[in-house]
Design an enzyme around this catalytic site. Sequence first.
Site, PDB file in Angstrom:
ATOM      1  N   HIS A  63       1.124  -1.326   0.181  1.00 13.22           N
ATOM      2  CA  HIS A  63       0.355   0.017   0.382  1.00 13.22           C
ATOM      3  C   HIS A  63       0.655   0.976  -0.433  1.00 13.22           C
ATOM      4  O   HIS A  63       2.366   1.199   0.105  1.00 13.22           O
ATOM      5  CB  HIS A  63      -1.344  -0.522   0.968  1.00 13.22           C
ATOM      6  CG  HIS A  63      -0.298   0.060   2.745  1.00 13.22           C
ATOM      7  ND1 HIS A  63       0.647  -1.090   3.070  1.00 13.22           N
ATOM      8  CD2 HIS A  63      -0.493   0.648   3.654  1.00 13.22           C
ATOM      9  CE1 HIS A  63       1.114  -0.264   4.295  1.00 13.22           C
ATOM     10  NE2 HIS A  63       0.048  -0.125   4.725  1.00 13.22           N
ATOM     11  N   HIS A  65       1.351   3.602   2.446  1.00 16.11           N
ATOM     12  CA  HIS A  65       1.990   4.837   2.646  1.00 16.11           C
ATOM     13  C   HIS A  65       2.693   4.802   3.085  1.00 16.11           C
ATOM     14  O   HIS A  65       4.003   4.037   2.767  1.00 16.11           O
ATOM     15  CB  HIS A  65       1.388   4.253   3.892  1.00 16.11           C
ATOM     16  CG  HIS A  65      -0.051   4.164   5.277  1.00 16.11           C
ATOM     17  ND1 HIS A  65      -1.345   3.322   5.590  1.00 16.11           N
ATOM     18  CD2 HIS A  65      -0.616   5.712   4.491  1.00 16.11           C
ATOM     19  CE1 HIS A  65      -2.854   3.956   5.475  1.00 16.11           C
ATOM     20  NE2 HIS A  65      -2.282   5.368   5.321  1.00 16.11           N
ATOM     21  N   ASP A  67       5.673   4.633   5.150  1.00 14.88           N
ATOM     22  CA  ASP A  67       6.558   3.748   5.660  1.00 14.88           C
ATOM     23  C   ASP A  67       6.796   2.429   5.350  1.00 14.88           C
ATOM     24  O   ASP A  67       7.671   2.042   5.590  1.00 14.88           O
ATOM     25  CB  ASP A  67       5.926   3.688   7.166  1.00 14.88           C
ATOM     26  CG  ASP A  67       4.825   2.820   7.771  1.00 14.88           C
ATOM     27  OD1 ASP A  67       3.941   3.105   6.869  1.00 14.88           O
ATOM     28  OD2 ASP A  67       4.888   1.975   8.038  1.00 14.88           O
ATOM     29  N   HIS A  68       6.143   2.639   3.816  1.00  7.33           N
ATOM     30  CA  HIS A  68       5.776   1.401   3.058  1.00  7.33           C
ATOM     31  C   HIS A  68       6.368   1.834   1.784  1.00  7.33           C
ATOM     32  O   HIS A  68       6.762   0.360   0.797  1.00  7.33           O
ATOM     33  CB  HIS A  68       4.781   1.058   3.076  1.00  7.33           C
ATOM     34  CG  HIS A  68       4.334   0.036   4.207  1.00  7.33           C
ATOM     35  ND1 HIS A  68       4.379  -0.964   4.280  1.00  7.33           N
ATOM     36  CD2 HIS A  68       3.643   0.274   5.608  1.00  7.33           C
ATOM     37  CE1 HIS A  68       3.642  -1.494   5.456  1.00  7.33           C
ATOM     38  NE2 HIS A  68       3.962  -0.292   6.064  1.00  7.33           N
ATOM     39  N   HIS A 145      -7.375  -1.817   5.712  1.00  9.02           N
ATOM     40  CA  HIS A 145      -6.701  -1.255   5.987  1.00  9.02           C
ATOM     41  C   HIS A 145      -7.151   0.018   5.972  1.00  9.02           C
ATOM     42  O   HIS A 145      -8.261   0.525   5.459  1.00  9.02           O
ATOM     43  CB  HIS A 145      -5.075  -1.273   5.125  1.00  9.02           C
ATOM     44  CG  HIS A 145      -4.309  -0.682   5.868  1.00  9.02           C
ATOM     45  ND1 HIS A 145      -4.092  -0.131   7.450  1.00  9.02           N
ATOM     46  CD2 HIS A 145      -2.941   0.315   5.976  1.00  9.02           C
ATOM     47  CE1 HIS A 145      -2.650   0.294   7.897  1.00  9.02           C
ATOM     48  NE2 HIS A 145      -2.247   0.698   7.033  1.00  9.02           N
ATOM     49  N   ASP A 216      -0.470  -3.920   6.141  1.00  8.59           N
ATOM     50  CA  ASP A 216      -1.670  -4.296   7.034  1.00  8.59           C
ATOM     51  C   ASP A 216      -2.463  -3.952   7.026  1.00  8.59           C
ATOM     52  O   ASP A 216      -3.323  -3.759   6.174  1.00  8.59           O
ATOM     53  CB  ASP A 216      -1.509  -2.162   7.462  1.00  8.59           C
ATOM     54  CG  ASP A 216       0.341  -1.366   7.904  1.00  8.59           C
ATOM     55  OD1 ASP A 216       1.409  -2.851   7.930  1.00  8.59           O
ATOM     56  OD2 ASP A 216       0.620  -0.255   7.654  1.00  8.59           O
ATOM     57  N   HIS A 274       6.289  -5.511  11.777  1.00  9.31           N
ATOM     58  CA  HIS A 274       5.565  -4.165  11.820  1.00  9.31           C
ATOM     59  C   HIS A 274       5.220  -3.954  13.609  1.00  9.31           C
ATOM     60  O   HIS A 274       3.966  -3.699  13.935  1.00  9.31           O
ATOM     61  CB  HIS A 274       3.669  -4.084  11.372  1.00  9.31           C
ATOM     62  CG  HIS A 274       3.791  -2.629  10.645  1.00  9.31           C
ATOM     63  ND1 HIS A 274       2.129  -2.547  11.368  1.00  9.31           N
ATOM     64  CD2 HIS A 274       4.034  -2.020   9.553  1.00  9.31           C
ATOM     65  CE1 HIS A 274       2.865  -1.469  10.989  1.00  9.31           C
ATOM     66  NE2 HIS A 274       3.424  -1.392   9.389  1.00  9.31           N
TER      67      HIS A 274
HETATM   68 ZN    ZN Z   1      -0.240   1.696   6.871  1.00  9.38          ZN
END
Ligand code: ZN
Length: 309
Positions: A63, A65, A67-68, A145, A216, A274
């Site tokens: 996804h 976001h 942090d990914h 998510h 996530d 995570h």
């Molecule tokens: Zn996320």
Amino acid sequence: MDIQFLGTGAGQPSKARNVSSLALKLLDEINEVWLFDCGEGTQNRILETTIRPRKVSKIFITHLHGDHIFGLPGFLSSRAFQANEEQTDLDIYGPQGIKSFVLTSLRVSGSRLPYRIHFHEFDQNSLGKILETEKFTVYAEELDHTIFCVGYRVMQKDLEGTLDAEKLKAAGVPFGPLFGKIKNGQDVVLEDGTEIKAADYISAPRPGKIITILGDTRKTNASVRLAVNADVLVHESTYGKGDEKIARNHGHSTNMQAAQVAAEAGAKRLLLNHISARFLSKDISQLKKDAASIFENVHVVKDLEEVEI
Ligand SMILES: [Zn+2]
């Protein structure tokens, strides 16, 4: 086949855990490495491993976001600076928007790559089988998510049976074309009249491995479907036992929910990642202990840890 964890933290980096990324090392199988997510600093973590960036042939994003994905522009640019090495193309699979993120970052920063990136974007309506190669098939399904997020199921195709050369020699089969025939499943008769049944000399095909890597997510049936009979399930554990309500509010899971998914899916092994920076080392052993009450073969992974599959 191994998984090496490059970042096992949740949301933001801490001293012990970087943000999300892991490498599925398929060196023996296809001489490639596949990355799953690429949080900021992934390339620094790779420097601490034996992974050569040029071997990374595919990147799968769960996804969008930060942090990914914030590690992508840096990793892709550095991958170009491998002097004397052949520049090989790379495939990126991910939700719609990943192409624009990568191309914008590269364009704005004036980065030019000496290799090509092939983008494979998908949305809610184009999931399912997203890749099929000679040896692997990859499926993606939508998770639950706060934004569109997927999990991946990587299925290795069944491995052909191997020829038992020693046994054939012992049976008096001369090394040569007969070996080839028997390997192709053909029964043969030797000069002295001995019948050789191919099936007696070829081991049974071995089932391919199943690796499930989730983004996530709250606990959802899609996770269970993706993880059915998996050899390894990599599941987030942003929260711990008792935090089910806050996990739900933030679109995440607890260790207990991850263990339930593994149990319901009949997975063989559960790896929790995570992990929030709130958890200290005594909390980590508690996370494992609590999850093990539901699913025994569970382990909380660390950055740079390598797990053989
Ligand atoms: Zn996320």
